[in-house]
Design a protein around this motif. Structure first.
Motif, PDB file in Angstrom:
ATOM      1  N   ALA A   3      32.782  43.494  41.014  1.00 41.33           N
ATOM      2  CA  ALA A   3      31.561  42.847  40.556  1.00 41.33           C
ATOM      3  C   ALA A   3      31.902  41.550  39.859  1.00 41.33           C
ATOM      4  O   ALA A   3      32.947  41.404  39.241  1.00 41.33           O
ATOM      5  N   ALA A   4      31.018  40.560  39.977  1.00 39.42           N
ATOM      6  CA  ALA A   4      31.241  39.266  39.330  1.00 39.42           C
ATOM      7  C   ALA A   4      31.195  39.446  37.820  1.00 39.42           C
ATOM      8  O   ALA A   4      30.449  40.251  37.292  1.00 39.42           O
ATOM      9  N   GLY A   5      31.999  38.676  37.126  1.00 37.88           N
ATOM     10  CA  GLY A   5      32.038  38.724  35.674  1.00 37.88           C
ATOM     11  C   GLY A   5      32.719  37.489  35.140  1.00 37.88           C
ATOM     12  O   GLY A   5      33.135  36.643  35.894  1.00 37.88           O
ATOM     13  N   ALA A   6      32.830  37.376  33.837  1.00 37.85           N
ATOM     14  CA  ALA A   6      33.424  36.180  33.234  1.00 37.85           C
ATOM     15  C   ALA A   6      34.881  36.429  32.889  1.00 37.85           C
ATOM     16  O   ALA A   6      35.231  37.461  32.357  1.00 37.85           O
ATOM     17  N   LEU A   7      35.723  35.492  33.231  1.00 42.38           N
ATOM     18  CA  LEU A   7      37.114  35.455  32.797  1.00 42.38           C
ATOM     19  C   LEU A   7      37.193  34.243  31.887  1.00 42.38           C
ATOM     20  O   LEU A   7      37.539  33.176  32.324  1.00 42.38           O
ATOM     21  N   GLY A   8      36.817  34.366  30.645  1.00 41.33           N
ATOM     22  CA  GLY A   8      36.771  33.221  29.740  1.00 41.33           C
ATOM     23  C   GLY A   8      38.109  32.532  29.618  1.00 41.33           C
ATOM     24  O   GLY A   8      39.066  32.875  30.285  1.00 41.33           O
ATOM     25  N   ALA A   9      38.177  31.557  28.789  1.00 39.60           N
ATOM     26  CA  ALA A   9      39.385  30.769  28.605  1.00 39.60           C
ATOM     27  C   ALA A   9      40.307  31.421  27.581  1.00 39.60           C
ATOM     28  O   ALA A   9      41.087  30.749  26.928  1.00 39.60           O
ATOM     29  N   ARG A  39      36.326  30.277  33.286  1.00 33.64           N
ATOM     30  CA  ARG A  39      36.713  30.752  34.609  1.00 33.64           C
ATOM     31  C   ARG A  39      35.815  31.953  34.888  1.00 33.64           C
ATOM     32  O   ARG A  39      35.933  32.970  34.229  1.00 33.64           O
ATOM     33  N   THR A  40      34.909  31.817  35.837  1.00 29.36           N
ATOM     34  CA  THR A  40      34.003  32.916  36.189  1.00 29.36           C
ATOM     35  C   THR A  40      34.522  33.599  37.448  1.00 29.36           C
ATOM     36  O   THR A  40      34.702  32.944  38.483  1.00 29.36           O
ATOM     37  N   LEU A  41      34.783  34.886  37.349  1.00 32.17           N
ATOM     38  CA  LEU A  41      35.256  35.662  38.491  1.00 32.17           C
ATOM     39  C   LEU A  41      34.121  35.814  39.491  1.00 32.17           C
ATOM     40  O   LEU A  41      33.049  36.321  39.157  1.00 32.17           O
ATOM     41  N   LEU A  42      34.343  35.370  40.716  1.00 29.70           N
ATOM     42  CA  LEU A  42      33.348  35.518  41.779  1.00 29.70           C
ATOM     43  C   LEU A  42      33.644  36.748  42.624  1.00 29.70           C
ATOM     44  O   LEU A  42      32.728  37.476  42.995  1.00 29.70           O
ATOM     45  N   GLN A  43      34.922  36.961  42.930  1.00 27.21           N
ATOM     46  CA  GLN A  43      35.311  38.158  43.678  1.00 27.21           C
ATOM     47  C   GLN A  43      36.809  38.386  43.552  1.00 27.21           C
ATOM     48  O   GLN A  43      37.571  37.468  43.299  1.00 27.21           O
ATOM     49  N   VAL A  55      41.814  36.461  44.594  1.00 23.34           N
ATOM     50  CA  VAL A  55      40.873  36.287  43.496  1.00 23.34           C
ATOM     51  C   VAL A  55      40.183  34.941  43.696  1.00 23.34           C
ATOM     52  O   VAL A  55      40.839  33.948  43.993  1.00 23.34           O
ATOM     53  N   GLN A  56      38.876  34.939  43.541  1.00 26.56           N
ATOM     54  CA  GLN A  56      38.131  33.675  43.643  1.00 26.56           C
ATOM     55  C   GLN A  56      37.370  33.454  42.352  1.00 26.56           C
ATOM     56  O   GLN A  56      36.702  34.363  41.850  1.00 26.56           O
ATOM     57  N   THR A  57      37.487  32.229  41.811  1.00 31.72           N
ATOM     58  CA  THR A  57      36.831  31.901  40.553  1.00 31.72           C
ATOM     59  C   THR A  57      36.126  30.557  40.643  1.00 31.72           C
ATOM     60  O   THR A  57      36.450  29.722  41.492  1.00 31.72           O
ATOM     61  N   LEU A  58      35.171  30.377  39.754  1.00 28.43           N
ATOM     62  CA  LEU A  58      34.541  29.077  39.546  1.00 28.43           C
ATOM     63  C   LEU A  58      35.041  28.600  38.185  1.00 28.43           C
ATOM     64  O   LEU A  58      34.777  29.240  37.163  1.00 28.43           O
ATOM     65  N   VAL A  59      35.808  27.515  38.175  1.00 28.48           N
ATOM     66  CA  VAL A  59      36.374  26.968  36.951  1.00 28.48           C
ATOM     67  C   VAL A  59      35.506  25.786  36.523  1.00 28.48           C
ATOM     68  O   VAL A  59      35.206  24.910  37.333  1.00 28.48           O
ATOM     69  N   GLU A  60      35.100  25.786  35.251  1.00 28.96           N
ATOM     70  CA  GLU A  60      34.306  24.680  34.718  1.00 28.96           C
ATOM     71  C   GLU A  60      35.047  24.053  33.546  1.00 28.96           C
ATOM     72  O   GLU A  60      35.465  24.752  32.623  1.00 28.96           O
ATOM     73  N   ILE A  61      35.215  22.727  33.624  1.00 28.90           N
ATOM     74  CA  ILE A  61      35.918  21.983  32.588  1.00 28.90           C
ATOM     75  C   ILE A  61      34.967  20.903  32.064  1.00 28.90           C
ATOM     76  O   ILE A  61      34.617  19.978  32.797  1.00 28.90           O
ATOM     77  N   THR A 121      33.216  19.259  35.170  1.00 30.31           N
ATOM     78  CA  THR A 121      33.846  19.474  36.469  1.00 30.31           C
ATOM     79  C   THR A 121      33.700  20.939  36.869  1.00 30.31           C
ATOM     80  O   THR A 121      33.857  21.829  36.037  1.00 30.31           O
ATOM     81  N   MET A 122      33.411  21.169  38.149  1.00 33.77           N
ATOM     82  CA  MET A 122      33.350  22.527  38.700  1.00 33.77           C
ATOM     83  C   MET A 122      34.322  22.602  39.868  1.00 33.77           C
ATOM     84  O   MET A 122      34.243  21.792  40.791  1.00 33.77           O
ATOM     85  N   MET A 123      35.241  23.573  39.796  1.00 36.66           N
ATOM     86  CA  MET A 123      36.227  23.776  40.846  1.00 36.66           C
ATOM     87  C   MET A 123      36.129  25.204  41.367  1.00 36.66           C
ATOM     88  O   MET A 123      36.090  26.139  40.571  1.00 36.66           O
ATOM     89  N   LEU A 124      36.091  25.346  42.667  1.00 35.33           N
ATOM     90  CA  LEU A 124      36.156  26.661  43.297  1.00 35.33           C
ATOM     91  C   LEU A 124      37.625  26.909  43.601  1.00 35.33           C
ATOM     92  O   LEU A 124      38.237  26.155  44.361  1.00 35.33           O
TER      93      LEU A 124
END
Length: 141
Positions: A3-9, A39-43, A55-61, A121-124
């Motif tokens: 399940a998607a969840g947050a992987l904070g910094a 870093r938000t865990l997508l899958q 592991v796939q994440t959406l990283v926001e800086i 910035t948003m990085m996949l």
């Protein structure tokens, strides 16, 4: 699929916090350049190779922030969804990445993503990593 969840910094914050204050309070705190990086865990799924996972994440800086020097126990394949980044590597090379640019970071390569643009910035990022190791290892000087 997880399940998607947050992987904070948290991994980044622990290194930054350790360097932001001196023992016995002799120096004022140094601003944390990684504050607000998420870093938000997508899958997360098993890889076809035994002992590895994807592991796939959406990283926001945020503007004027950076990921901090770190590495991964496998490859990172990424795409800049939005923003401008200076991707700095410990071998001295730097690569400017803009919205729409793909990137590849080899296993164990120490790097830092610095937001040099005017928006968050948003990085996949997709990783194929050793499942027995943490996704991120922070490196301090």
């Amino acid at each position: 699929m997880a399940a998607a969840g947050a992987l904070g910094a948290a991994a980044f914050a622990s290194a930054a916090e350790a360097s932001s204050t001196a023992p016995h309070g002799h120096r004022p705190p140094v601003p944390d350049p990684t504050a607000g990086v998420t870093r938000t865990l997508l899958q997360e799924n098993p890889s076809p190779a035994k002992g590895w996972k994807t592991v796939q994440t959406l990283v926001e800086i945020p503007r004027r922030k950076e990921s901090g020097r770190h590495s991964h126990p496998g490859v990172e394949v990424g795409y800049i969804v939005r923003g401008d980044v200076s991707m700095e590597f410990d071998d001295g090379t730097t690569r400017r990445l803009r919205t729409g640019d793909p990137f590849f970071i080899p296993s164990g390569t120490i790097h830092n993503a610095r937001n040099i643009g005017t928006v968050t910035t948003m990085m996949l990022s997709t990783y194929v990593v050793d499942e027995t190791k943490p996704l991120v290892t922070v490196h301090t000087r």
